[in-house]
Write a protein that holds these residues in place. Structure first.
Motif, mmCIF file in Angstrom:
data_model
loop_
_atom_site.group_PDB
_atom_site.id
_atom_site.type_symbol
_atom_site.label_atom_id
_atom_site.label_comp_id
_atom_site.label_asym_id
_atom_site.label_seq_id
_atom_site.Cartn_x
_atom_site.Cartn_y
_atom_site.Cartn_z
ATOM 1 N N THR A 1 0.834 -1.195 0.000
ATOM 2 C CA THR A 1 0.000 0.000 0.000
ATOM 3 C C THR A 1 0.874 1.253 0.000
ATOM 4 O O THR A 1 1.967 1.276 0.571
ATOM 5 N N ILE A 2 0.357 2.308 -0.646
ATOM 6 C CA ILE A 2 1.067 3.579 -0.764
ATOM 7 C C ILE A 2 0.126 4.686 -0.304
ATOM 8 O O ILE A 2 -1.023 4.755 -0.761
ATOM 9 N N HIS B 1 0.311 3.747 8.444
ATOM 10 C CA HIS B 1 0.138 2.294 8.331
ATOM 11 C C HIS B 1 0.464 1.768 6.938
ATOM 12 O O HIS B 1 0.527 0.551 6.741
ATOM 13 N N ASN B 2 0.671 2.638 5.966
ATOM 14 C CA ASN B 2 0.984 2.191 4.613
ATOM 15 C C ASN B 2 2.384 1.568 4.540
ATOM 16 O O ASN B 2 3.281 1.950 5.287
ATOM 17 N N ASP B 3 2.560 0.624 3.621
ATOM 18 C CA ASP B 3 3.879 0.021 3.424
ATOM 19 C C ASP B 3 4.872 1.053 2.894
ATOM 20 O O ASP B 3 6.044 1.046 3.263
ATOM 21 N N ILE B 4 4.391 1.926 2.016
ATOM 22 C CA ILE B 4 5.207 3.042 1.525
ATOM 23 C C ILE B 4 4.504 4.324 1.942
ATOM 24 O O ILE B 4 3.478 4.699 1.359
ATOM 25 N N GLN B 5 5.022 4.977 2.977
ATOM 26 C CA GLN B 5 4.406 6.206 3.470
ATOM 27 C C GLN B 5 5.069 7.416 2.818
ATOM 28 O O GLN B 5 6.294 7.556 2.823
ATOM 29 N N ASP C 1 4.684 11.291 3.287
ATOM 30 C CA ASP C 1 4.062 12.294 4.157
ATOM 31 C C ASP C 1 3.989 13.636 3.441
ATOM 32 O O ASP C 1 4.805 14.536 3.651
ATOM 33 N N ASN C 2 2.978 13.747 2.581
ATOM 34 C CA ASN C 2 2.787 14.970 1.813
ATOM 35 C C ASN C 2 1.292 15.163 1.595
ATOM 36 O O ASN C 2 0.575 14.206 1.306
ATOM 37 N N LEU C 3 0.798 16.385 1.723
ATOM 38 C CA LEU C 3 -0.632 16.638 1.644
ATOM 39 C C LEU C 3 -1.212 16.348 0.259
ATOM 40 O O LEU C 3 -2.429 16.179 0.110
ATOM 41 N N ALA C 4 -0.368 16.279 -0.758
ATOM 42 C CA ALA C 4 -0.853 15.949 -2.100
ATOM 43 C C ALA C 4 -1.174 14.460 -2.229
ATOM 44 O O ALA C 4 -1.828 14.040 -3.184
ATOM 45 N N TYR D 1 6.074 13.216 -6.411
ATOM 46 C CA TYR D 1 6.887 12.021 -6.174
ATOM 47 C C TYR D 1 6.817 11.060 -7.363
ATOM 48 O O TYR D 1 5.809 10.985 -8.069
ATOM 49 N N ARG D 2 7.906 10.336 -7.564
ATOM 50 C CA ARG D 2 7.993 9.364 -8.638
ATOM 51 C C ARG D 2 8.406 8.014 -8.054
ATOM 52 O O ARG D 2 9.310 7.940 -7.219
#
Length: 250
Positions: free
Chosen positions: A25-26, A31-35, A37-40, A89-90
């Protein structure tokens, strides 16, 4: 698992993430596997499902959307070099081993409503059996060549083990059968509901891939996890009922 995502922003590589889980999960929440932290980024933004030789990307109704190679997507089969774009992000999808270039072969048995039962011709020149009950082997499009090899220790069953079979129980195709001879067989109606049956050393497993509703097994709706199939199980996918049974060899 021999595939990874390279996370970057503004050309600066932030980290590499190995895709070692069936579901990754992103999103913005911890709790996501790939966190990220950005409001977008939505709290639960996107999901990658890895099943044997295939990796499926799904946008989880995010606010700002998910893009692959600058194109908006809801669901996408990842292939080597794809760039997933989430805001600034990419995430570049990379397959590490040269073995992956050979691709995989698997079967698709798309089962759709009777009124849609017709063949559609693909732009690549081969016929996609997208509806009815058809089998497509040695597929050459991205959905077959994307992904990576099965995890170590997970070859298809061999020897005298029974072979799994699926028989259609309802609709105009009732009575038709499909032998589950490949490592991965895809069942369902693209855009509506899709599931896969994977052939592993210790049995056949049913896993949900696409659609808001999950497959029904013996009258009970499944969850997102892989479920072991037993002889004489009844599966319902995209409104079509089918029976799973084990056929002894010889």
């Amino acid at each position: 698992m021999m595939a990874k995502l390279v996370l970057s922003m503004d050309g600066l590589v932030l980290k590499e993430i190995m895709l070692s889980k069936e579901r990754t999960t992103i999103g913005r929440k911890p709790h996501n596997d790939i966190q990220i932290d950005n409001l977008a980024i939505s709290g639960e933004h996107a999901l990658i499902v890895c099943i044997l030789n295939d990796a499926f990307l799904e946008d989880l109704n995010s606010t700002n959307g998910t893009y692959v190679n600058s194109q908006p997507v809801k669901k996408h089969v990842l292939k080597d070099g794809d760039v997933v774009e989430l805001g600034k992000y990419r995430l570049k999808f990379i397959k590490d081993s040269p073995e992956f270039a050979a691709g995989s072969t698997f079967e698709k048995a798309f089962i759709a409503a009777p009124e849609a039962a017709k063949l559609t011709s693909s732009p690549r020149g081969h016929t996609d059996t997208m509806v009815g009950f058809g089998v497509e082997t040695s597929v050459t499009d991205a959905s077959a060549t994307a992904g990576w090899n099965a995890p170590e220790g997970a070859p298809a069953p061999k020897g005298n083990e029974p072979v799994g079979m699926v028989q259609i129980l309802s609709g105009r195709n009732a009575g038709r059968e499909l032998e589950l001879s490949k490592s991965l067989t895809t069942l369902g109606k693209p855009g509506s509901q899709v599931a896969v049956i994977t052939r592993r050393p210790h049995g056949y497993f049913l896993t949900h891939v696409e659609g808001d509703s999950f497959p029904i097994l013996n009258g009970r709706q499944l969850d997102a996890q892989a479920h072991l199939l037993n002889d004489q199980d009844v599966i319902e996918i995209a409104g079509v009922k089918m029976g799973f049974y084990l056929r002894p060899l010889g």
